[in-house]
Design a protein around this motif. Structure first.
Motif, PDB file in Angstrom:
ATOM      1  N   THR A 119       0.878  -1.196   0.000  1.00 39.03           N
ATOM      2  CA  THR A 119       0.000   0.000   0.000  1.00 39.03           C
ATOM      3  C   THR A 119       0.903   1.229   0.000  1.00 39.03           C
ATOM      4  N   CYS A 120       1.404   1.643  -1.162  1.00 40.09           N
ATOM      5  CA  CYS A 120       2.519   2.603  -1.109  1.00 40.09           C
ATOM      6  C   CYS A 120       2.108   3.998  -0.667  1.00 40.09           C
ATOM      7  N   GLY A 121       0.876   4.450  -0.941  1.00 40.49           N
ATOM      8  CA  GLY A 121       0.423   5.749  -0.414  1.00 40.49           C
ATOM      9  C   GLY A 121       1.390   6.877  -0.720  1.00 40.49           C
ATOM     10  N   ASN A 122       1.910   7.493   0.325  1.00 39.87           N
ATOM     11  CA  ASN A 122       2.866   8.600   0.147  1.00 39.87           C
ATOM     12  C   ASN A 122       4.289   8.130  -0.094  1.00 39.87           C
ATOM     13  N   VAL A 143       6.353   6.503   1.988  1.00 36.69           N
ATOM     14  CA  VAL A 143       7.289   6.503   3.133  1.00 36.69           C
ATOM     15  C   VAL A 143       7.885   5.103   3.340  1.00 36.69           C
ATOM     16  N   ASP A 144       7.023   4.093   3.336  1.00 33.63           N
ATOM     17  CA  ASP A 144       7.520   2.723   3.517  1.00 33.63           C
ATOM     18  C   ASP A 144       8.305   2.264   2.282  1.00 33.63           C
ATOM     19  N   ASP A 201      -0.388   0.245  -5.433  1.00 35.39           N
ATOM     20  CA  ASP A 201      -1.498   1.101  -4.993  1.00 35.39           C
ATOM     21  C   ASP A 201      -2.540   1.141  -6.110  1.00 35.39           C
ATOM     22  N   GLN A 241      -4.368   3.793  -6.539  1.00 32.21           N
ATOM     23  CA  GLN A 241      -4.533   5.199  -6.926  1.00 32.21           C
ATOM     24  C   GLN A 241      -3.278   5.710  -7.628  1.00 32.21           C
ATOM     25  N   SER A 292      -4.383  -3.706  -7.559  1.00 30.59           N
ATOM     26  CA  SER A 292      -4.662  -4.088  -6.169  1.00 30.59           C
ATOM     27  C   SER A 292      -3.589  -5.052  -5.656  1.00 30.59           C
ATOM     28  N   HIS A 293      -3.290  -4.907  -4.381  1.00 29.93           N
ATOM     29  CA  HIS A 293      -2.346  -5.850  -3.775  1.00 29.93           C
ATOM     30  C   HIS A 293      -2.874  -7.279  -3.799  1.00 29.93           C
ATOM     31  N   ASN A 310       0.071  -0.978   5.070  1.00 33.80           N
ATOM     32  CA  ASN A 310      -0.391   0.093   5.947  1.00 33.80           C
ATOM     33  C   ASN A 310      -1.799   0.405   5.438  1.00 33.80           C
ATOM     34  N   LEU A 311      -2.794  -0.135   6.122  1.00 35.17           N
ATOM     35  CA  LEU A 311      -4.151  -0.158   5.574  1.00 35.17           C
ATOM     36  C   LEU A 311      -4.843   1.195   5.707  1.00 35.17           C
ATOM     37  N   TYR A 340      -6.817   4.646   4.115  1.00 33.99           N
ATOM     38  CA  TYR A 340      -6.920   5.539   2.949  1.00 33.99           C
ATOM     39  C   TYR A 340      -5.671   6.406   2.843  1.00 33.99           C
TER      40      TYR A 340
HETATM   41  C1  LIG Z   1      -2.523   4.475   4.777  1.00 30.38           C
HETATM   42  S1  LIG Z   1      -2.177   4.598   3.069  1.00 30.38           S
HETATM   43  C2  LIG Z   1      -0.538   3.923   2.976  1.00 30.38           C
HETATM   44  C3  LIG Z   1       0.524   4.837   3.506  1.00 30.38           C
HETATM   45  C4  LIG Z   1       1.907   4.484   2.984  1.00 30.38           C
HETATM   46  N1  LIG Z   1       2.364   3.182   3.428  1.00 30.38           N
HETATM   47  C5  LIG Z   1       2.975   5.538   3.276  1.00 30.38           C
HETATM   48  O1  LIG Z   1       4.043   5.178   3.750  1.00 30.38           O
HETATM   49  O2  LIG Z   1       2.718   6.701   3.004  1.00 30.38           O
HETATM   50  C6  LIG Z   1      -3.150   3.287   2.363  1.00 30.38           C
HETATM   51  C7  LIG Z   1      -3.029   3.181   0.851  1.00 30.38           C
HETATM   52  O3  LIG Z   1      -3.630   1.956   0.449  1.00 30.38           O
HETATM   53  C8  LIG Z   1      -4.112   2.147  -0.851  1.00 30.38           C
HETATM   54  N2  LIG Z   1      -5.032   1.051  -1.215  1.00 30.38           N
HETATM   55  C9  LIG Z   1      -6.359   0.932  -0.945  1.00 30.38           C
HETATM   56  N3  LIG Z   1      -6.811  -0.245  -1.451  1.00 30.38           N
HETATM   57  C10 LIG Z   1      -5.762  -0.868  -2.050  1.00 30.38           C
HETATM   58  C11 LIG Z   1      -5.601  -2.091  -2.752  1.00 30.38           C
HETATM   59  N4  LIG Z   1      -6.622  -2.938  -2.930  1.00 30.38           N
HETATM   60  N5  LIG Z   1      -4.376  -2.405  -3.234  1.00 30.38           N
HETATM   61  C12 LIG Z   1      -3.307  -1.550  -3.051  1.00 30.38           C
HETATM   62  N6  LIG Z   1      -3.412  -0.371  -2.386  1.00 30.38           N
HETATM   63  C13 LIG Z   1      -4.615  -0.036  -1.900  1.00 30.38           C
HETATM   64  C14 LIG Z   1      -4.759   3.513  -0.797  1.00 30.38           C
HETATM   65  O4  LIG Z   1      -4.938   4.044  -2.084  1.00 30.38           O
HETATM   66  C15 LIG Z   1      -3.727   4.275   0.060  1.00 30.38           C
HETATM   67  O5  LIG Z   1      -2.814   4.963  -0.744  1.00 30.38           O
END
Ligand SMILES: C[S@@+](CC[C@H](N)C(=O)[O-])C[C@H]1O[C@@H](n2cnc3c(N)ncnc32)[C@H](O)[C@@H]1O
Length: 189
Positions: free
Chosen positions: A28-31, A33-34, A52, A54, A80-81, A102-103, A105
């Protein structure tokens, strides 16, 4: 002094098990950081898969890694993961050292785009399949946001039912605050 945050504890557990040159996954790469943390751990000989759903998250991650000198081979996967097994090259399957989840949004984006119990369970099973023996899955769970408690319960129930011959699972959690985020970690045997 206080205890480590759940995010810092996830990093600590991963760092203890990952070496330069390894293949690792940010589910869940998001921003990013991980993803950056993982890229720095595996270094220029290593490989990072970052998932991700998005495009905005992938772009934020691309930017963060472009600004760094981590040098790992980076595969940004717009999927999707839950599709992790298909997205990882055949020779990488069964060899990954770590998969971080990292679940929830993406902060600062549409909060309705969120991880779901079904997708998360499918992805956790896929992650165990692509890990090497002694590899680790870390999952930061958020029981405090809408739908988060159900997702956390589903992940915890699944992890608790894993045979000990397949994996060992631990929890890192604040005892006084039920809605605080917590960490589930799974080490493959
Ligand atoms: C809490 S954020 C992750 C923060 C990230 N690890 C960081 O270090 O910034 C959760 C992310 O999961 C993504 N996400 C939601 N459903 C997903 C899926 N089915 N597969 C992959 N990513 C998904 C969201 O779009 C969001 O960017």
């Amino acid at each position: 002094m206080g205890f480590l945050s759940v995010l810092s504890m996830a990093h600590k557990l991963v760092k203890e098990r990952v070496s330069p040159g390894d293949t690792v996954i940010d589910a869940t790469c998001g921003n990013g950081v991980d993803t950056l943390f993982l890229a720095e751990l595996v270094g220029p000989r290593g490989t990072v898969y970052a998932f991700d759903i998005q495009e905005e998250a992938l772009e934020r991650t691309r930017q963060r890694l472009n600004d760094s000198a981590a040098g790992a081979a980076l595969h940004l996967v717009h999927a999707s993961h839950a599709d992790m097994v298909e997205q990882i090259s055949a020779d990488g399957r069964g060899k990954a050292a770590a998969a971080m989840f990292n679940l929830g949004y993406l902060p600062g984006a549409d909060q309705s785009v969120i991880t779901t119990p079904d997708g998360t369970l499918a992805a956790l099973k896929a992650a165990l399949a692509v890990l090497r023996p002694s590899g680790i899955v870390t999952v930061v769970l958020y029981p405090g946001h809408p739908g988060g408690a159900e997702e956390a319960d589903a992940a915890l129930q699944w992890a608790s039912s894993l045979p000990q011959s397949l994996a060992q699972t631990v929890l890192y959690r604040m005892a006084q605050k039920a809605e605080a985020p917590y960490l589930l970690a799974i080490e493959k045997r």
